[in-house]
Design a protein around this motif. Structure first.
Motif, mmCIF file in Angstrom:
data_model
loop_
_atom_site.group_PDB
_atom_site.id
_atom_site.type_symbol
_atom_site.label_atom_id
_atom_site.label_comp_id
_atom_site.label_asym_id
_atom_site.label_seq_id
_atom_site.Cartn_x
_atom_site.Cartn_y
_atom_site.Cartn_z
ATOM 1 N N TYR A 68 0.812 -1.217 0.000
ATOM 2 C CA TYR A 68 0.000 0.000 0.000
ATOM 3 C C TYR A 68 0.843 1.264 0.000
ATOM 4 C CZ TYR A 68 -3.986 -2.860 1.574
ATOM 5 O OH TYR A 68 -4.986 -3.780 1.664
ATOM 6 N N GLU A 69 0.231 2.284 -0.592
ATOM 7 C CA GLU A 69 0.676 3.650 -0.344
ATOM 8 C C GLU A 69 -0.382 4.219 0.605
ATOM 9 O OE1 GLU A 69 0.283 6.171 -3.747
ATOM 10 O OE2 GLU A 69 1.286 7.846 -2.750
ATOM 11 N N HIS A 70 0.008 4.561 1.818
ATOM 12 C CA HIS A 70 -0.954 5.056 2.810
ATOM 13 C C HIS A 70 -1.100 6.565 2.645
ATOM 14 C CE1 HIS A 70 -1.187 1.219 5.040
ATOM 15 N NE2 HIS A 70 0.057 1.084 4.613
ATOM 16 N N ILE A 71 -2.320 7.008 2.346
ATOM 17 C CA ILE A 71 -2.551 8.440 2.117
ATOM 18 C C ILE A 71 -3.761 8.910 2.932
ATOM 19 C CG2 ILE A 71 -1.526 8.420 -0.212
ATOM 20 C CD1 ILE A 71 -4.324 8.355 -1.391
ATOM 21 N N SER A 72 -3.913 10.232 3.051
ATOM 22 C CA SER A 72 -5.038 10.780 3.818
ATOM 23 C C SER A 72 -6.332 10.658 2.997
ATOM 24 C CB SER A 72 -4.776 12.254 4.130
ATOM 25 O OG SER A 72 -4.831 12.994 2.925
ATOM 26 N N ARG A 73 -7.433 10.794 3.710
ATOM 27 C CA ARG A 73 -8.746 10.769 3.051
ATOM 28 C C ARG A 73 -8.857 11.918 2.034
ATOM 29 N NH1 ARG A 73 -12.480 7.330 5.238
ATOM 30 N NH2 ARG A 73 -14.599 7.740 4.572
ATOM 31 N N GLN A 74 -8.333 13.058 2.442
ATOM 32 C CA GLN A 74 -8.384 14.240 1.564
ATOM 33 C C GLN A 74 -7.611 13.977 0.261
ATOM 34 O OE1 GLN A 74 -6.313 17.524 3.266
ATOM 35 N NE2 GLN A 74 -7.489 19.057 2.144
ATOM 36 N N GLU A 75 -6.431 13.368 0.407
ATOM 37 C CA GLU A 75 -5.611 13.059 -0.769
ATOM 38 C C GLU A 75 -6.304 12.011 -1.650
ATOM 39 O OE1 GLU A 75 -2.946 14.227 -2.076
ATOM 40 O OE2 GLU A 75 -2.308 12.634 -3.439
#
Ligand code: ADP
Ligand code: 5GP
Length: 222
Positions: A68-75
């Protein structure tokens, strides 16, 4: 969800472009053994494993950047607005999606790509990439699935209960959708891996793998 305009391995008629690589989807309930089988499949076939983007926080056991690439909900939502996902879904309260790139470029270049995704995502792939090979992994029975979720030691008890409750619904959805080419029962791990490898290599060489189906639960599409 719309397709990538240029490098899409599927023509506007929905047919796979000649020379395009095989897109393989492994789906199934949490804890059934998808990641374990996917690792072996990549090792044995050399196919490319597509890294997903997710809003699920990094947890012990996640290898940084491998799955995974862990990103924010906004992103995630910004990328969704820019139509950057080949497919995506909200699963167990978090967003997960397959970035279009590099997957569509690899396929267009003739390489096979493996997506390890949930049923909703698999159905999106089926409608956009009719030539994809969709395999659903089933547990031998419910108590075994629960044991695997518990023994993995990764999720909190309430998260395990949530995933276990969702399993029946996911299996029901997979069977009802008739979208999967094959349903493989993961009882003995080595046998399940051998079945999946055989299905993929057969499809890569243009076969329909019908002969292989006697040893596993039949898919729903025939
Ligand atoms: P998923 O990716 O579907 O959530 P995992 O690959 O993480 O599932 O497997 C869940 C757990 O079950 C892991 O601890 C894994 O080692 C174990 N496991 C997978 N397949 C088998 C099998 N055939 N027999 C026993 N344990 C298995
Ligand atoms: P986990 O949190 O256990 O790593 O993954 C939870 C669920 O999300 C699993 O069913 C997994 O297959 C699914 N998943 C992982 N990546 C993707 C993705 O890119 N797209 C979709 N639709 N589901 C994904």
């Amino acid at each position: 969800m719309s397709r990538a305009a240029n490098n899409d391995p599927v023509s506007s008629s929905g047919a796979q472009r000649p020379g395009a690589g095989l897109l393989v989807v492994l789906a199934g309930p949490s804890g059934v053994g998808k990641s374990t089988i996917a690792r072996a499949l990549v090792e044995r076939t050399g196919m490319h494993y597509a890294v997903s983007a997710t809003t699920r926080p990094f947890r012990p056991g996640d290898e940084a950047g491998k799955r995974y690439e862990h990103i924010s909900r906004q992103e995630f939502l910004a990328r969704l607005d820019r139509d950057e996902f080949l497919e995506y879904a909200e699963v167990y309260g978090e967003y997960y999606g397959t970035p279009k790139h590099p997957t569509v470029d690899l396929l267009a270049g003739g390489q096979s790509v493996l997506l390890e995704i949930d049923v909703q995502g698999a159905l999106q792939v089926r409608s956009h990439y009719p030539a994809a090979l969709l395999i659903f992994i089933l547990p031998p029975d419910e108590p075994t699935l629960l044991r695997r979720l518990e023994h993995r030691g990764r999720d909190a008890p309430q998260e395990i209960a949530r995933r276990f409750r969702a399993a029946r619904r996911e299996i029901h959805m997979a069977r009802g959708s008739r979208a999967f080419d094959h349903m493989v029962v993961n009882d003995d791990l080595q046998r399940a891996i051998a079945q999946v490898v055989a299905l993929v290599t057969h499809a890569q060489t243009g076969g329909m793998a019908k002969d292989d189906r006697s040893t596993q639960e039949r898919g729903n599409r025939q």
